[in-house]
Design a protein around this motif. Structure first.
Motif, PDB file in Angstrom:
ATOM      1  N   UNK A  22      45.565 -37.274  32.884  1.00  0.00           N
ATOM      2  CA  UNK A  22      44.671 -36.036  32.648  1.00  0.00           C
ATOM      3  C   UNK A  22      44.465 -35.872  30.840  1.00  0.00           C
ATOM      4  N   UNK A  23      44.490 -36.880  30.045  1.00  0.00           N
ATOM      5  CA  UNK A  23      44.264 -37.412  28.862  1.00  0.00           C
ATOM      6  C   UNK A  23      42.516 -38.319  29.078  1.00  0.00           C
ATOM      7  N   UNK A  24      42.022 -39.141  30.007  1.00  0.00           N
ATOM      8  CA  UNK A  24      41.376 -39.924  29.937  1.00  0.00           C
ATOM      9  C   UNK A  24      40.322 -39.613  30.845  1.00  0.00           C
ATOM     10  N   UNK A  25      40.626 -39.444  32.201  1.00  0.00           N
ATOM     11  CA  UNK A  25      39.749 -39.218  33.117  1.00  0.00           C
ATOM     12  C   UNK A  25      38.651 -38.912  33.222  1.00  0.00           C
ATOM     13  N   UNK A  26      38.724 -37.953  32.133  1.00  0.00           N
ATOM     14  CA  UNK A  26      37.010 -37.272  31.915  1.00  0.00           C
ATOM     15  C   UNK A  26      36.119 -38.012  30.940  1.00  0.00           C
ATOM     16  N   UNK A  27      36.675 -38.439  29.578  1.00  0.00           N
ATOM     17  CA  UNK A  27      36.128 -39.442  29.206  1.00  0.00           C
ATOM     18  C   UNK A  27      35.751 -40.922  29.725  1.00  0.00           C
ATOM     19  N   UNK A  28      36.376 -40.869  31.342  1.00  0.00           N
ATOM     20  CA  UNK A  28      35.813 -42.074  31.521  1.00  0.00           C
ATOM     21  C   UNK A  28      35.433 -41.526  32.657  1.00  0.00           C
ATOM     22  N   UNK A  29      35.098 -40.852  33.067  1.00  0.00           N
ATOM     23  CA  UNK A  29      33.618 -40.567  34.048  1.00  0.00           C
ATOM     24  C   UNK A  29      32.533 -39.894  33.232  1.00  0.00           C
ATOM     25  N   UNK A  30      32.741 -39.444  32.395  1.00  0.00           N
ATOM     26  CA  UNK A  30      31.469 -39.138  31.285  1.00  0.00           C
ATOM     27  C   UNK A  30      30.836 -40.366  30.948  1.00  0.00           C
ATOM     28  N   UNK A  31      31.794 -41.280  30.817  1.00  0.00           N
ATOM     29  CA  UNK A  31      30.777 -42.628  30.183  1.00  0.00           C
ATOM     30  C   UNK A  31      30.214 -42.962  31.534  1.00  0.00           C
ATOM     31  N   UNK A  32      30.831 -43.339  32.835  1.00  0.00           N
ATOM     32  CA  UNK A  32      29.837 -44.006  33.859  1.00  0.00           C
ATOM     33  C   UNK A  32      30.415 -42.618  34.901  1.00  0.00           C
ATOM     34  N   UNK A  33      28.777 -42.039  34.648  1.00  0.00           N
ATOM     35  CA  UNK A  33      29.163 -41.305  35.880  1.00  0.00           C
ATOM     36  C   UNK A  33      28.223 -41.485  37.524  1.00  0.00           C
TER      37      UNK A  33
END
Length: 110
Positions: free
Chosen positions: A33-44
């Motif tokens: 919930x907290x970090x998945x979107x951040x990880x994908x944003x930096x590693x598309x």
């Protein structure tokens, strides 16, 4: 947390396996919930597989390295921050990907 952007430079894939209802996986669910979107944003270009599986008693994260081997870390009863630390530890000991492979990953996002 600049190291998060290195994930796609050192891994072919990242896999998170957890139980959707079990208390032992609560930290993993919070991490997603907290970090998945951040990880994908930096590693598309990095494939990130998220697998909720009711038969899993111990959640884990697995990464596939450039030599084809997998490294895993157990995530049982960890907080979201501790899950992030486990991924960081896997990143810190990994070797960078071959430049040809890296170009292929980047081509996927263009």
């Amino acid at each position: 947390m600049a190291w998060v952007a290195r994930l796609s430079h050192v891994f072919h894939e990242l896999r998170v396996v957890y139980n959707a209802r079990d208390a032992a996986s609560a930290g993993v669910r919070q991490f997603l919930e907290e970090y998945y979107s951040f990880v994908k944003e930096l590693n598309p270009g990095l494939p990130v597989y998220v697998r909720p599986f009711d038969g899993v008693r111990e959640p884990y994260v697995a990464v596939r390295r450039s030599d084809g081997s997998y490294a895993t870390r157990q995530l049982t009863n960890l907080s979201a921050r501790a899950v992030l630390r486990q991924i960081k530890e896997l990143t810190d000991v990994a070797l960078p990907l071959d430049p040809v492979v890296r170009r292929r990953q980047l081509a996927d996002i263009v």
